[in-house]
Design an enzyme around this catalytic site. Structure first.
Site, PDB file in Angstrom:
ATOM      1  N   LEU A  11       0.733  -1.152   0.086  1.00 20.64           N
ATOM      2  CA  LEU A  11       0.064   0.121  -0.027  1.00 20.64           C
ATOM      3  C   LEU A  11       0.684   1.063  -0.098  1.00 20.64           C
ATOM      4  CD1 LEU A  11      -2.894   1.360   0.112  1.00 20.64           C
ATOM      5  CD2 LEU A  11      -2.517   1.279   2.633  1.00 20.64           C
ATOM      6  N   LYS A  62      -8.859   0.326   6.979  1.00 14.58           N
ATOM      7  CA  LYS A  62      -9.384  -0.938   7.319  1.00 14.58           C
ATOM      8  C   LYS A  62      -8.866  -2.144   7.040  1.00 14.58           C
ATOM      9  CE  LYS A  62     -11.545  -1.705   2.625  1.00 14.58           C
ATOM     10  NZ  LYS A  62     -11.570  -3.164   2.508  1.00 14.58           N
ATOM     11  N   ASP A  69     -11.539   5.561   4.617  1.00 11.19           N
ATOM     12  CA  ASP A  69     -12.211   4.575   3.652  1.00 11.19           C
ATOM     13  C   ASP A  69     -11.860   5.294   2.409  1.00 11.19           C
ATOM     14  OD1 ASP A  69     -13.592   3.613   1.697  1.00 11.19           O
ATOM     15  OD2 ASP A  69     -15.412   3.223   2.866  1.00 11.19           O
ATOM     16  N   HIS A  70     -10.652   4.996   1.265  1.00 12.27           N
ATOM     17  CA  HIS A  70     -10.319   5.667   0.132  1.00 12.27           C
ATOM     18  C   HIS A  70     -11.627   5.906  -0.950  1.00 12.27           C
ATOM     19  CE1 HIS A  70     -10.458   1.376  -1.867  1.00 12.27           C
ATOM     20  NE2 HIS A  70     -10.476   2.150  -2.803  1.00 12.27           N
ATOM     21  N   LYS A 109     -12.759   9.893  -3.176  1.00 10.29           N
ATOM     22  CA  LYS A 109     -13.157  10.161  -4.708  1.00 10.29           C
ATOM     23  C   LYS A 109     -13.929  11.289  -5.059  1.00 10.29           C
ATOM     24  CE  LYS A 109     -12.882   4.989  -5.790  1.00 10.29           C
ATOM     25  NZ  LYS A 109     -11.905   4.879  -6.720  1.00 10.29           N
ATOM     26  N   HIS A 141     -17.323   0.524   1.812  1.00  3.05           N
ATOM     27  CA  HIS A 141     -17.658   1.348   0.865  1.00  3.05           C
ATOM     28  C   HIS A 141     -18.984   1.582   0.520  1.00  3.05           C
ATOM     29  CE1 HIS A 141     -13.432   0.768   0.438  1.00  3.05           C
ATOM     30  NE2 HIS A 141     -13.330  -0.167  -0.433  1.00  3.05           N
TER      31      HIS A 141
END
Length: 497
Positions: A27, A155, A184-185, A189, A247
């Site tokens: 990551l 996470k 939380d990627h 966005k 998500h």
């Protein structure tokens, strides 16, 4: 009197040191270091910025700097020259944190990082507790009136409600909640954040965003890939823990929540929590009708044959782990009572797709003969999160010609065609927010617990159920049970071609 337009002040990080635990991991290499580089390229990092890697892998400062900067520019390596350090050691070894503290003090002196520290846990979940306790033991969790100490946690945040609460106990034993940034990627966005812009910056949508106008909502997170090299990890997770609990429920909360007083972090997160609290919990009796699971088997074509899940590396040949999950949810509040919400996610589906689709009620009366409406679908608003990011509005329009025929048409908004600005990567936006201290796009403790409260009954039911797990061929749209789930009231999934 005319007033000149005010320029928007660009957001930039304060002086700080970013400390990445798990600095030798995947990551860090794929996401975190490129995010730091992009922030530097766009002038979002000050000269008083430093980067420290911590991991078990033996490495010198120079070797870590080369791995961090070798494939990236960071303004031709000038901006971080002399500001990269590496601390090798075990996460449960107090000496690791003693050396880390000395390194941070040195950087405060030579880089002017002002005692500000952002600790990023890019490690397996099993390392969270020793790292947090190690930081507290060395006094690195303490903020002052003029400096901050913040913790970013990846996470999975627990495996269920009980373990999430246990982890909270560890976290809150060392850090105050306002110091904690659960990441939380998906929330980084632009297209996810555009859900907020669409809803709250446009007066035309708000009056129709409720049960009076909307028939049902579908949220889809579809992946074409299998588990790849993550089979061992995925065996302990499954689709419900890996995607739905975080998500999917985060996107659902943003799409359905009430308008916040402001986009300030606590106001925004308060409304998300209220929405999650309003989701009706499935009883054990309801799960078989309200939730569907599946596992992909071998499929595709002779030219491109894809292995089944049980054939993947690291997967139990008799695995009962779900690679597909679908649910029908009900929200018991004034705005959404009676509207079903269908969510689904899966691996090895035919298209990579993340979208929110709001399908509207059909007109109460159509004066047009049925044989002139053969190609008319219900009106819908589709928010495309990825790929082909944008928005589509589906409606009926007259077909050109001498007869009066009505067919479905669409108006489309595309990010790529509308904006010249480059959309930042999700980790780039979230790292900058954490450095600034903006928690709007991070997950609060009670949000995590509410999400586990929703999925736990389903996971527990599936773990007790010893019947064969439904299967679906790779490159298909999932098990047939999922079509029955949504089809009970005459509805059907939006399956992209």
């Amino acid at each position: 009197m005319d007033h000149a337009p005010q320029l928007i002040q660009e957001r930039s990080a304060p002086p700080a040191t970013l400390v990445i635990f798990g600095a030798s991991g995947d990551l860090t290499r794929r996401k975190l270091l490129p995010a730091v580089d992009n922030l530097a390229r766009h002038g979002r990092l000050p000269d008083q910025f430093a980067l420290v890697g911590v991991a078990r892998t033996p490495m010198s400062d120079e070797q870590f700097a080369e791995s961090a900067l070798g494939g990236k520019s960071l303004l031709d390596k000038r901006q971080l020259a002399g500001g990269v350090r590496y601390v090798a050691g075990g996460y449960d070894d107090p000496e690791t944190y003693k050396r880390l503290a000395e390194t941070l003090d040195e950087l405060d002196a030579v880089r002017g990082t002002s005692g500000n520290r952002l600790f990023y846990l890019s490690t397996p979940a099993g390392a969270f507790e020793p790292v947090i306790n190690g930081l507290a033991g060395a006094g690195l969790n303490q903020a002052t009136e003029t400096s901050f100490a913040r913790l970013v946690i990846e996470k999975p945040y627990g495996r269920d409600l009980a373990t999430a609460r246990e982890l909270d106990g560890v976290v809150h034993g060392a850090f105050e909640e306002h110091q904690v940034f659960r990441i939380d990627h998906y929330l980084g966005k632009d297209t996810v954040q555009n859900v907020l812009a669409l809803r709250f910056a446009n007066s035309i949508f708000q009056p129709i965003w409720d049960r009076s106008w909307i028939d049902h909502v579908q949220i889809t997170v579809a992946e074409t890939l299998g588990v790849g090299t993550r089979g061992g990890f995925y065996e302990g997770a499954g689709a419900m823990r890996d995607i739905v609990q975080n998500h999917v429920l985060q996107v659902l909360a943003l799409a359905l929540m009430e308008p916040p007083v402001s986009f300030e972090g606590e106001n925004l997160r308060n409304e998300k929590v209220k929405l999650l609290q309003a989701i009706r919990l499935p009883t054990d009796r309801d799960v078989s009708e309200a939730a569907v699971r599946g596992q992909y088997t071998r499929g595709g074509t002779r030219e491109e044959l894809m292995a089944g899940y049980r054939e993947e590396v690291g997967v139990d040949p008799l695995s009962r782990t779900e690679t597909y999950a679908a649910m029908r949810l009900n929200v018991d509040n004034w705005r959404w009572a009676g509207v079903p919400f269908y969510v689904r996610t899966g691996k090895r589906l035919p298209a990579r797709l993340t979208e929110v689709a709001l399908q509207f009620q059909r007109p109460p009366h159509l004066p047009i003969p049925a044989d002139q409406l053969t190609e008319l679908d219900a009106d819908a608003l589709i928010l495309r999160i990825q790929p082909n990011e944008g928005i589509s509005l589906r409606f009926g329009a007259k077909v050109p010609g001498h007869s009066f025929r009505v067919r479905t048409a669409s108006m489309n908004f595309s990010y790529d065609q509308t904006f010249v600005e480059e959309s930042p990567e999700a980790y780039e936006r979230l790292l900058l927010d954490a450095l600034i201290g903006d928690a709007s796009l991070f997950i609060r403790s009670d949000e995590v617990q509410q999400s586990w409260r929703i999925v736990d009954p389903i996971i527990e039911h599936w773990e007790r159920d010893r019947s064969p797990i439904p299967s679906y061929e790779a490159a298909s749209w999932g098990p047939t049970d999922a079509d029955r789930l949504i089809g009970r009231n005459g509805r059907k999934w939006r399956n992209a071609s």
